[in-house]
Scaffold this active site. Structure first.
Site, mmCIF file in Angstrom:
data_model
loop_
_atom_site.group_PDB
_atom_site.id
_atom_site.type_symbol
_atom_site.label_atom_id
_atom_site.label_comp_id
_atom_site.label_asym_id
_atom_site.label_seq_id
_atom_site.Cartn_x
_atom_site.Cartn_y
_atom_site.Cartn_z
ATOM 1 C CB SER A 130 30.284 -35.059 37.035
ATOM 2 O OG SER A 130 28.947 -34.757 37.373
ATOM 3 N NE ARG A 184 -11.750 -36.539 41.594
ATOM 4 C CZ ARG A 184 -11.975 -37.148 42.494
ATOM 5 N NH1 ARG A 184 -12.804 -38.456 42.501
ATOM 6 N NH2 ARG A 184 -11.967 -36.883 43.698
ATOM 7 C CD GLU A 243 23.518 -42.462 28.943
ATOM 8 O OE1 GLU A 243 24.596 -42.341 29.214
ATOM 9 O OE2 GLU A 243 22.955 -43.644 28.137
#
Length: 384
Positions: free
Chosen positions: A130, A265, A361
């Site tokens: 960072s 389902r 990122e």
């Protein structure tokens, strides 16, 4: 921005069709076998996805960032891992196109745009994540060359990629001492660690990039000496939007599969899809994805137009969309019950792939720092 033209729809549909035909049918197999489908990447490049927002004179598509986030969202519906690598490759290609001189652009970008050459972005280090300005990889000027020494960590495509944009320290500590270099794969002294064993993103390799006295010509300096941190941050604005788009696409795929599953389902004699409690959960999932998509498009438009609040908008979109995409995928797994935990349904893979988007990122905690900083600055300016 929110009304797609016929051209916008054509771009979106091209990416959607590609994902359906070439990515989705193989995604689980690639994940299980840790296969990096370079041949499929080049098929994507043939459709213009190797240099989406790169200028056309060097083989790019010349599209907007708003176009690119729509493309990455659609690609991620097929495989978030491959979509994310294509987004990273585009970031590398754009960096050289944007900040390179004419010789660099024409030497490197055409083969990157065609994905004849693949690209990797090398910023993070074992001791600098960072706090990117604290990186320690050094680049020392020696005559007409620079000599690079250091280790980069968590590098997507490493070992397979042909071109590496490397951030290294040419000056004093801090951001102003960092420069960017283009390093080709075959440079002596460049080597790679083992392919990391990861929770997700298994369809793309992740390795250390090791630079041991790597000598590159001074002509491979990207931009000016000391300008590397600025290049890195500009690249990350777009990179954050790209990975946010991949989260929205992965979350959308998980939601779509869940609706289909609940329609088939039955429990206690009724379709699960007819349960109002489950319908409410689906409504919330749909709303979260639409909110993320709307913020993402807003931030992409800001990047296209150079809006003054673009940095915080990109951070907001990255934080919100990556959180939303993961939570929707995780809810989709829960709604599948035990079947969601099985690899063959593909839901657990989406969950694993999207989890890392909240980290890379710039972690979502750092995104909050970026946004909070702008809030505080606005408050201080208002008080003056």
């Amino acid at each position: 921005m929110f009304t797609l033209t016929d051209d916008d729809k054509a771009i979106r549909d091209t990416a959607r069709d590609f994902a359906s035909e070439y990515l989705a049918p193989h995604a689980v197999e690639w994940d299980q076998n840790k296969h990096f489908p370079v041949d499929v990447l080049r098929k994507a490049a043939a459709l213009g996805m190797g240099g989406i927002y790169v200028r056309e004179d060097v083989g790019g598509s010349g599209l907007r960032r708003l176009d690119s986030v729509r493309i990455f969202e659609e690609l991620a519906t097929g495989c978030p891992s491959i979509a994310a690598y294509i987004s990273i490759h585009n970031m590398v290609t754009w960096m050289i196109d944007k900040f390179g001189d004419d010789d660099q652009r024409h030497r490197w970008v055409p083969k990157l745009s065609s994905m004849e050459h693949l690209g990797s972005y090398c910023l993070t280090e074992p001791g600098a994540g960072s706090d990117a300005a604290a990186l320690s990889t050094k680049a020392v000027r020696d005559g007409d060359d620079y000599v690079l020494t250091g280790v980069k960590q968590f590098i997507s495509g490493a070992g397979t990629s042909d071109v590496y944009v490397v951030m290294a320290r040419t000056g004093d500590t801090g951001a102003r001492g960092i420069s960017a270099f283009i390093v080709p794969k075959d440079t002596p002294g460049l080597s790679f660690g083992a392919n990391e064993k990861k929770m997700g993103w298994n369809a793309q390799p992740t390795r250390q990039v090791i630079l041991d006295g790597v000598r590159v010509p001074a002509a491979n300096l990207l931009g000016k000496e000391g300008g590397g941190f600025r290049i890195a941050m500009h690249g990350l604005n777009g990179g954050r939007l790209n990975i946010a788009a991949c989260s929205v696409g992965g979350g959308q795929a998980a939601l779509d599969r869940t609706v289909a599953y609940l329609a088939e389902r039955k429990a206690f004699g009724d379709r699960l899809l007819d349960s109002q409690a489950l319908q409410f959960r689906l409504a919330d999932m749909r709303t979260e994805l639409e909110a993320a998509r709307t913020l993402l498009w807003r931030a992409a438009d800001a990047l296209d137009t150079g809006a003054p609040d673009v940095v915080e908008l990109c951070a907001m979109a990255k934080r919100f969309a990556t959180d939303a995409g993961f939570e929707v995928a995780n809810d989709a797994l829960q709604l599948h019950g035990g079947y969601g935990y099985l690899a063959e349904y593909g839901i657990e893979k989406i969950v694993r792939d999207l989890r890392v988007h909240q980290i890379l990122e710039g972690t979502n905690e750092i995104m909050r720092v970026v946004v909070a900083r702008s809030v505080v600055a606005a408050a201080q300016n208002g008080a003056q």
